[in-house]
Design an enzyme around this catalytic site. Sequence first.
Site, mmCIF file in Angstrom:
data_model
loop_
_atom_site.group_PDB
_atom_site.id
_atom_site.type_symbol
_atom_site.label_atom_id
_atom_site.label_comp_id
_atom_site.label_asym_id
_atom_site.label_seq_id
_atom_site.Cartn_x
_atom_site.Cartn_y
_atom_site.Cartn_z
ATOM 1 N N HIS A 1 0.832 -1.194 0.000
ATOM 2 C CA HIS A 1 0.000 0.000 0.000
ATOM 3 C C HIS A 1 0.871 1.251 0.000
ATOM 4 O O HIS A 1 1.778 1.378 0.804
ATOM 5 C CB HIS A 1 -0.926 -0.024 1.218
ATOM 6 C CG HIS A 1 -1.913 1.069 1.243
ATOM 7 N ND1 HIS A 1 -2.292 1.688 2.395
ATOM 8 C CD2 HIS A 1 -2.628 1.672 0.250
ATOM 9 C CE1 HIS A 1 -3.188 2.620 2.135
ATOM 10 N NE2 HIS A 1 -3.404 2.626 0.834
ATOM 11 N N HIS B 1 7.394 19.567 -13.419
ATOM 12 C CA HIS B 1 8.177 18.492 -14.022
ATOM 13 C C HIS B 1 9.484 18.270 -13.264
ATOM 14 O O HIS B 1 9.915 17.123 -13.090
ATOM 15 C CB HIS B 1 8.448 18.799 -15.500
ATOM 16 C CG HIS B 1 9.160 17.696 -16.220
ATOM 17 N ND1 HIS B 1 8.624 16.438 -16.354
ATOM 18 C CD2 HIS B 1 10.373 17.657 -16.827
ATOM 19 C CE1 HIS B 1 9.469 15.675 -17.032
ATOM 20 N NE2 HIS B 1 10.535 16.386 -17.325
ATOM 21 N N ASP C 1 8.036 8.311 -20.422
ATOM 22 C CA ASP C 1 8.380 8.370 -21.837
ATOM 23 C C ASP C 1 9.841 7.979 -22.021
ATOM 24 O O ASP C 1 10.556 7.710 -21.051
ATOM 25 C CB ASP C 1 8.068 9.758 -22.414
ATOM 26 C CG ASP C 1 8.833 10.884 -21.736
ATOM 27 O OD1 ASP C 1 9.945 10.661 -21.206
ATOM 28 O OD2 ASP C 1 8.325 12.024 -21.751
#
Length: 139
Positions: A20, A106, A28
């Site tokens: 859990h 990002h 990518d």
Amino acid sequence: MKKNQLLNSELSYLVATLGHTDEVTVCDAGLPVPETTSRIDLALTHGVPGFIETARTLLAEMQIEGVVLATEFREISPDLHAELLGLLEIEEQKTGKTIRRTYISHEAFKTRTGESRAVVRTGECTPYANVIFQAGVVF
């Protein structure tokens, strides 16, 4: 031979050993993978396997309760982002559970991948096509 959808032995083992809140990154072809994180490299050539087909296959085997996405994914690659959200909606309908969505930059995403049990590299060449799946429980 394994009957379920996921045939890759490394991915199958990973999913079977998740606990859990453990995290798995699907990325990518260009996302840097921290040296300290296990890499499962599926990339064969540009676009093969694709991000969505890899995510779909993992979702068929893995119970998730949340995802982490880069804000840039939503902004720069909205079509693929929408396709992923569609997969998550289907998963919510199948399980009857809400999947939490968290957006970070990002740069923060790249750092966060270091916490993943593994990074699964696809052949996807769409910018920011990355997701961190957070394992849930089936009960």
